[in-house]
Design a protein around this motif. Structure first.
Motif, mmCIF file in Angstrom:
data_model
loop_
_atom_site.group_PDB
_atom_site.id
_atom_site.type_symbol
_atom_site.label_atom_id
_atom_site.label_comp_id
_atom_site.label_asym_id
_atom_site.label_seq_id
_atom_site.Cartn_x
_atom_site.Cartn_y
_atom_site.Cartn_z
ATOM 1 N N LEU A 152 0.847 -1.186 0.000
ATOM 2 C CA LEU A 152 0.000 0.000 0.000
ATOM 3 C C LEU A 152 0.886 1.240 0.000
ATOM 4 O O LEU A 152 1.480 1.589 1.021
ATOM 5 C CB LEU A 152 -0.900 0.016 1.233
ATOM 6 C CG LEU A 152 -1.734 -1.247 1.490
ATOM 7 C CD1 LEU A 152 -2.463 -1.136 2.826
ATOM 8 C CD2 LEU A 152 -2.725 -1.474 0.351
ATOM 9 N N GLU A 153 0.988 1.891 -1.164
ATOM 10 C CA GLU A 153 1.795 3.115 -1.251
ATOM 11 C C GLU A 153 0.869 4.285 -0.965
ATOM 12 O O GLU A 153 0.262 4.867 -1.866
ATOM 13 C CB GLU A 153 2.441 3.242 -2.635
ATOM 14 C CG GLU A 153 3.414 4.402 -2.704
ATOM 15 C CD GLU A 153 4.089 4.527 -4.060
ATOM 16 O OE1 GLU A 153 3.944 3.601 -4.889
ATOM 17 O OE2 GLU A 153 4.731 5.564 -4.291
ATOM 18 N N ARG A 154 0.726 4.603 0.305
ATOM 19 C CA ARG A 154 -0.248 5.623 0.698
ATOM 20 C C ARG A 154 -0.014 6.050 2.137
ATOM 21 O O ARG A 154 0.629 5.368 2.920
ATOM 22 C CB ARG A 154 -1.666 5.079 0.563
ATOM 23 C CG ARG A 154 -1.897 3.794 1.371
ATOM 24 C CD ARG A 154 -3.303 3.311 1.285
ATOM 25 N NE ARG A 154 -4.211 4.260 1.932
ATOM 26 C CZ ARG A 154 -5.529 4.221 1.808
ATOM 27 N NH1 ARG A 154 -6.094 3.288 1.051
ATOM 28 N NH2 ARG A 154 -6.280 5.091 2.435
ATOM 29 N N ARG A 155 -0.565 7.216 2.477
ATOM 30 C CA ARG A 155 -0.621 7.649 3.874
ATOM 31 C C ARG A 155 -1.778 6.939 4.554
ATOM 32 O O ARG A 155 -2.762 6.581 3.913
ATOM 33 C CB ARG A 155 -0.845 9.162 3.941
ATOM 34 C CG ARG A 155 0.375 9.966 3.558
ATOM 35 C CD ARG A 155 0.084 11.459 3.671
ATOM 36 N NE ARG A 155 1.205 12.232 3.150
ATOM 37 C CZ ARG A 155 2.265 12.585 3.870
ATOM 38 N NH1 ARG A 155 2.323 12.254 5.151
ATOM 39 N NH2 ARG A 155 3.249 13.278 3.333
ATOM 40 N N LEU A 156 -1.664 6.749 5.860
ATOM 41 C CA LEU A 156 -2.685 6.039 6.609
ATOM 42 C C LEU A 156 -3.535 7.025 7.400
ATOM 43 O O LEU A 156 -3.009 7.818 8.169
ATOM 44 C CB LEU A 156 -2.022 5.045 7.565
ATOM 45 C CG LEU A 156 -1.211 3.934 6.878
ATOM 46 C CD1 LEU A 156 -0.465 3.114 7.914
ATOM 47 C CD2 LEU A 156 -2.112 3.046 6.029
ATOM 48 N N ALA A 157 -4.833 6.979 7.179
ATOM 49 C CA ALA A 157 -5.769 7.796 7.958
ATOM 50 C C ALA A 157 -6.546 6.868 8.883
ATOM 51 O O ALA A 157 -6.846 5.719 8.516
ATOM 52 C CB ALA A 157 -6.722 8.541 7.031
ATOM 53 N N ALA A 158 -6.878 7.361 10.071
ATOM 54 C CA ALA A 158 -7.503 6.509 11.093
ATOM 55 C C ALA A 158 -8.737 5.800 10.559
ATOM 56 O O ALA A 158 -8.951 4.616 10.829
ATOM 57 C CB ALA A 158 -7.851 7.347 12.326
ATOM 58 N N GLU A 159 -9.552 6.525 9.755
ATOM 59 C CA GLU A 159 -10.811 5.921 9.325
ATOM 60 C C GLU A 159 -10.603 4.786 8.322
ATOM 61 O O GLU A 159 -11.475 3.948 8.142
ATOM 62 C CB GLU A 159 -11.752 6.991 8.749
ATOM 63 C CG GLU A 159 -11.171 7.778 7.583
ATOM 64 C CD GLU A 159 -10.406 9.025 8.024
ATOM 65 O OE1 GLU A 159 -9.940 9.062 9.177
ATOM 66 O OE2 GLU A 159 -10.279 9.943 7.194
ATOM 67 N N ASP A 160 -9.439 4.748 7.660
ATOM 68 C CA ASP A 160 -9.176 3.697 6.667
ATOM 69 C C ASP A 160 -8.564 2.442 7.281
ATOM 70 O O ASP A 160 -8.535 1.387 6.642
ATOM 71 C CB ASP A 160 -8.190 4.205 5.609
ATOM 72 C CG ASP A 160 -8.681 5.443 4.893
ATOM 73 O OD1 ASP A 160 -9.915 5.618 4.812
ATOM 74 O OD2 ASP A 160 -7.843 6.229 4.428
ATOM 75 N N LEU A 161 -8.035 2.569 8.493
ATOM 76 C CA LEU A 161 -7.212 1.482 9.027
ATOM 77 C C LEU A 161 -7.940 0.151 9.186
ATOM 78 O O LEU A 161 -7.399 -0.890 8.807
ATOM 79 C CB LEU A 161 -6.583 1.915 10.363
ATOM 80 C CG LEU A 161 -5.551 3.028 10.224
ATOM 81 C CD1 LEU A 161 -5.093 3.502 11.602
ATOM 82 C CD2 LEU A 161 -4.357 2.557 9.418
ATOM 83 N N PRO A 162 -9.168 0.141 9.742
ATOM 84 C CA PRO A 162 -9.811 -1.172 9.932
ATOM 85 C C PRO A 162 -9.966 -1.937 8.616
ATOM 86 O O PRO A 162 -9.741 -3.154 8.579
ATOM 87 C CB PRO A 162 -11.168 -0.808 10.546
ATOM 88 C CG PRO A 162 -10.926 0.495 11.232
ATOM 89 C CD PRO A 162 -9.940 1.225 10.347
#
Lengths: 212, 72
Positions: free
Chosen positions: A97-107
């Motif tokens: 996953l070449e991306r920044r992690l946002a809390a809402e996407d993590l699950p």
């Protein structure tokens, strides 16, 4: 045909242990000093499926401690890490996953990872990630405090690294005080020490503590 | 003076004292800990970050706090 690594690992692990290690997908958030080395150590230990996330590219300043090589400079970290891990075992199951992690996407991103490694760099990202992943019911291994040198020498005044457990599903390693900065730069020995402690905790969880 | 009840609890194994009704967030700010950089366990359970402002510390609470520092 087993890969050479799998054949070699059969000297150390039983078939049951190898199949347990192969059955778990481990999530790794961040592919810097902690994440790249932790993933490398887990691959060598028999873990075969990973979800690896990082938005960054390999820079010259990463080569002092991260599992990259000079030819990787300028490339996506997750792409380069995937390639380097496959030099150890060609048959890994990798989601990159070449991306920044946002809390809402993590699950959703880590939905099929019962075990997750926090390997981010900034303190507020670490806290955000840990709070979100623990809510999602993951077994989570984090790290805090790994800058500088000298944690094993009494004269340094720097605490030795240890592991702290909070709640039933969380362990954090590190010295809990030494931020990486200009005075205490991130250097291979202590960064890799923390990554190795994380990898050992993941292995122990998979083999000895997760539901069969 | 004197009519405010204090309670005793533990933070990372060390005794701490505060006035009754203090929230965890108040405690963190007073201790110069940044609420967006911590993970908190109270009596064996992780406390959600959203609950920091409403959780009132109780006498005897066993609080464990990790205040993350940068580096990865």
């Amino acid at each position: 045909m087993p890969t050479p690594l799998q054949a070699g690992l059969s000297r150390y692990w039983s078939p049951e242990q190898l199949s347990r290690l192969a059955a778990v997908r481990v999530g790794v958030a961040g592919a810097g000093g902690l994440g790249s080395n932790c993933a490398m150590l887990l691959v060598r230990s028999g873990v075969r499926a990973f979800t690896l996330a990082d938005f960054d590219r390999v820079e010259a300043s990463n080569l002092n401690r991260q599992f990259y090589f000079s030819g990787d400079i300028g490339q996506s970290k997750v792409e380069a890490l995937g390639r380097n891990l496959r030099l150890i075992d060609a048959e890994l199951e990798l989601r990159l996953l070449e991306r920044r992690l946002a809390a809402e996407d993590l699950p959703a991103l880590y939905a099929d990872c019962p075990v997750v490694v926090e390997a981010l760099d900034r303190a507020e990202y670490k806290a955000m990630f840990c709070n979100a992943m623990l809510r999602a019911g993951k077994f989570l291994v984090s790290a805090s405090g790994l800058g500088g040198i000298g944690g094993l020498s009494e004269q340094s005044g720097r605490p030795a690294m240890r592991a702290r457990r909070l709640g039933p599903n969380f362990v954090c390693v590190g010295d809990f005080s030494t931020e990486s900065n200009a005075a205490n730069p991130p250097l291979a020995p202590r960064v890799v020490q923390a990554a190795a402690m994380q990898a050992d905790l993941v292995l122990d969880y998979i083999l000895n503590h997760s539901a069969r | 003076m004197g009519n405010q009840e204090n309670i005793s609890f533990a933070v990372n194994g060390l005794q701490a004292i505060c006035r009754k009704g203090l929230t965890l967030e108040d405690y963190l700010v007073g201790a110069e800990l940044e609420p967006h950089k911590v993970l908190v366990e109270i009596n064996g359970q992780i406390l959600r970050a959203e609950a920091f402002g409403t959780y009132e510390l109780n006498a005897g609470d066993q609080v464990e706090i990790i205040h993350f520092v940068g580096g990865g």
